[in-house]
Structure formats: C-alpha cells, structure tokens
Write an enzyme that holds these catalytic residues in place. Structure first.
Site, PDB file in Angstrom:
ATOM      1  N   MET A 298       6.963   1.391  -0.805  1.00 33.68           N
ATOM      2  CA  MET A 298       7.685   2.344  -1.645  1.00 33.68           C
ATOM      3  C   MET A 298       7.731   3.724  -1.011  1.00 33.68           C
ATOM      4  O   MET A 298       8.740   4.428  -1.100  1.00 33.68           O
ATOM      5  CB  MET A 298       7.042   2.411  -3.032  1.00 33.68           C
ATOM      6  CG  MET A 298       7.425   1.274  -3.943  1.00 33.68           C
ATOM      7  SD  MET A 298       6.806   1.543  -5.625  1.00 33.68           S
ATOM      8  CE  MET A 298       5.267   0.645  -5.563  1.00 33.68           C
TER       9      MET A 298
ATOM     10  N   ASP B 283     -11.049  -1.374   6.338  1.00 30.88           N
ATOM     11  CA  ASP B 283     -10.248  -0.437   5.538  1.00 30.88           C
ATOM     12  C   ASP B 283     -11.059   0.763   5.078  1.00 30.88           C
ATOM     13  O   ASP B 283     -10.515   1.838   4.838  1.00 30.88           O
ATOM     14  CB  ASP B 283      -9.705  -1.149   4.296  1.00 30.88           C
ATOM     15  CG  ASP B 283      -8.373  -1.820   4.539  1.00 30.88           C
ATOM     16  OD1 ASP B 283      -8.029  -2.042   5.716  1.00 30.88           O
ATOM     17  OD2 ASP B 283      -7.680  -2.130   3.553  1.00 30.88           O
TER      18      ASP B 283
ATOM     19  N   ILE C  37       2.017   4.312  -0.537  1.00 27.10           N
ATOM     20  CA  ILE C  37       2.566   3.860  -1.812  1.00 27.10           C
ATOM     21  C   ILE C  37       3.305   2.547  -1.587  1.00 27.10           C
ATOM     22  O   ILE C  37       4.462   2.512  -1.164  1.00 27.10           O
ATOM     23  CB  ILE C  37       3.503   4.923  -2.434  1.00 27.10           C
ATOM     24  CG1 ILE C  37       2.774   6.270  -2.541  1.00 27.10           C
ATOM     25  CG2 ILE C  37       3.979   4.466  -3.806  1.00 27.10           C
ATOM     26  CD1 ILE C  37       3.644   7.404  -3.054  1.00 27.10           C
TER      27      ILE C  37
END
Length: 398
Positions: free
Chosen positions: A332, A146, A207
């Site tokens: 989201m 990541d 998000i």
C-alpha cells in the site's frame, strides 16, 4: 561469481529469489504454496517466463527438493554447487540475535525456542532452514531477523509500563518487526537525498497487509510501532493494531464464540483491521472501490486506517524532534496514492507537501514539492536483496 538464494518460509509456503552475487542480479524467483496440503502450487519466474506446477508437496524438505530440481530443469543453474549461500528470513530473534548470523545447531534450536514470540512464522522458518541444511549441508546458511534492526531501541522505549518481573522472567517487551525492510529503505532514502544516513532523521512507513512505522535516528531504530508481536501498531489489513487490552476479557465474557484469550487474539490477528471493519476485504483496492460506491463500511474502515497511521507518524515526529523525510514502502505504501495523499493531508503542519502529479500509481522517488520542509519519498522495499547481501557478507565467516 556465486549464486545466493533468499528464502522466506511460512508454515505452508516457501517464497524464494535467486541472485547472482556480488552483482545483485535477480536470476529467478518463485513461490511454493500449500505445502502439506493437496494440490500444492510451485511457481518459477525466470527470463520473462513463468512456469507453474500443481503437485502434492508434503513438507518443507520436499519443497526445497522441488525448488532445486526446478532450477536445474529450467536451465537456471547447471549444478547445485553453483549455489554458495542461502539466506533465511526469520521474524523473531528476540534479544538473542542483534544481527544476522550463520546457522549452526544452536542457532536453529534457539529459533525454535523463540517460536513463542512468532508462532505463525518461526516454525516455518525453522522448517525451511532444516530442509536446506539436510539437502545442501556444505553451503552457508544465514538467518536474517526482522527484529534485529530494532535492538537499538532504548530500554525506556522497549519496556511496557507493567511490573518489571514480566520482562525479567518472561521477556515481555517491544521487539518490533519488518526490520529488514525499514533498514533497507532508510539506506535507499539516504542515497536519494544525497546525504549520509548518519546525519538523517527518518520516519519509515511499511504499509502492506501488515503495517509498521519506525523512527530512524542517524541510521538506527529508536522506536517502532509493532510490539511484543506484529499485532501492535496502527490498523492493518486483517489485524486490529492497538486496542485497549481490557477488551479481551470483556469479549470472552460477552461472546460465546470466543472461548478464551487465544480465540480473541486470533480474531484480532485474522478477522479485524480493514477486513473486519469493512466486511469487504483486507485489500486497499477493494476498499477504494467501496469508497467509489459510497459504501459506508468501506468509508469507515478507510477513515480509521488513515487516522491511525497519521497518529503514529505524528508521534514519531515528537520522538525524533522533527524529521528530514517520511518514506512510504510496501504494497500500500508504494501503490496507494489516495492513501498517501490523505495521510499527508493530515500532516501538513509538520511542513510536508506532495506534488499531485508525482503522487500517482507506480511512481517511485521524491513525491514532495520543492517547498516541502520534510521530503516525502516512495521507495520499493527489497528484503530479499538485504538477505542476499548479508549472506555474501557472512558466508566466509563460518
């Protein structure tokens, strides 16, 4: 043709996706949950079907055996040797791993040593890697980090303004996270805009329950909101995001339930954010239901959330000296049109305007108006595909 498994292993879970490569076709996907606990759950989805089993799975090695047996049992593969590569998501690569790597004993040892940077994530990833190496020792295992995408940040960006000995001696610095997602959606944004990524200035907003925002200059991360750990940045589902660090010793002094810094950090990670402020949930759908009911705590949590995201996006306009596009992605980002509307509503000064008919649930693509100077895009992230691509690229370099 070859088959590659993309793995995202947590401390008690193992999420997976099987690809036919290089066609990038998804053959099956699933998740094994509650590893090490009673009544573990294994779910497999393939050919429009869903199979679920309740089992007692004691560790990651058992989980991998069950996964591989299920692939054969359900006729997804005929034999293990059809699988030619496994890619593992690893949250923290520190400064050691600037790109994806083929796993060997030294790499695995370093991943375990880096668990101090991601104690909730790296140990599970290491357990998953060990399990696959034990059961399928002859196939290529690749680690995709990541943090790798963010290793392009300049030193003045990733260092904290504290004495440098803490970086020199203890490697305290900004590492970022969600790099695979930010990299993928930036590449997809370039395709959508019909321009080379090397010419673009993008702000990518991942998000979901975790929130991170990245300034992407010509295909490289130049700043990102997560920091030494994924706790930093805007408000999130259960994480506070940025706070004044002096709050930590103050709370230890004031609250008898918080005995030390670890207790406070646990609270900031797991009991804060949308969930902590609202007292309702970390799920934006539940928060929006609270808005409809005029629940004051839901309204407050939502307003803080929007405010923190707007501020972060705004500062990255300054970092990039303008942007060509803002990209929303993750749970989201992709599925909360009200949130997107309210974030953009506070950024119109930058030349952004969205089409209300396109800013609806489920829409993917350019949601900005023709007049918008900065394009606003909604792009589904696909970290698993990124992992599979890196396996395909690296599997002949062992």
């Amino acid at each position: 043709m070859s088959k590659t498994i993309a793995i995202n292993a947590g401390s008690s879970s193992l999420k997976w996706q099987l690809y036919q490569m290089p066609e990038e076709a998804v053959l099956a996907q699933g998740i094994i949950e509650r590893i090490g606990l009673k009544d573990s759950i294994s779910t497999v989805k393939y050919d429009g079907k869903k199979e679920e089993q309740i089992l007692d799975i004691h560790d990651h090695t058992e989980a991998v055996k069950i996964l591989l047996n299920d692939l054969i049992h359900f006729g997804i593969i005929a034999a293990y040797d059809e699988i030619t590569g496994v890619g593992h998501r690893v949250v923290a690569g520190g400064e050691l791993f600037k790109e994806s790597v083929v796993v060997n004993d030294k790499v695995l040892e370093q991943i375990e040593e880096l668990s101090v940077l991601a104690p909730l994530h790296n140990p599970g990833a290491a357990a998953g890697i060990r399990a696959f190496r034990d059961i399928l020792p002859d196939i290529t295992s690749v680690c995709v980090f990541d943090t790798s995408f963010h290793t392009s940040m300049a030193k003045h960006t990733y260092l904290y303004p504290i004495p440098q000995k803490y970086y020199t001696d203890y490697k305290v610095r900004k590492y970022g996270a969600h790099g695979t997602s930010h990299k993928y959606v930036a590449q997809e944004a370039a395709k959508m805009l019909g321009r080379p990524l090397e010419e673009l200035k993008l702000i990518t907003a991942h998000i979901g329950n975790g929130v991170s925002i990245t300034a992407n200059y010509h295909g490289k991360s130049v700043d990102t909101s997560m920091g030494f750990t994924p706790l930093a940045g805007p408000m999130m589902g259960t994480r506070s995001g940025d706070i004044d660090p002096a709050i930590i010793p103050y709370l230890i002094e004031q609250d008898p339930e918080l005995k030390d810094a670890a207790d406070v950090v646990n609270m900031l990670n797991k009991k804060s954010g949308l969930s902590g402020v609202s007292g309702i949930s970390s799920d934006m759908r539940d928060i929006e239901a609270g808005l409809q009911e005029d629940n004051p705590d839901a309204v407050l949590a939502y307003n803080i959330f929007i405010d923190r995201i707007k501020k972060c996006i705004g500062q990255y306009f300054a970092v990039l000296n303008g942007a060509d596009a803002l990209v929303f992605t993750a749970g989201m980002g992709e599925n909360a049109p009200l949130m997107r509307q309210d974030v953009i509503g506070g950024l119109t000064w930058f030349g952004m305007d969205i089409d209300p008919e396109k800013n609806v649930f489920g829409y993917r693509g350019d949601i900005s108006t023709p007049e918008s100077k900065v394009k606003v895009l909604v792009i589904s992230t696909d970290e698993e595909l990124c992992i599979a691509r890196d396996v395909e690229r690296l599997k002949n370099t062992k």
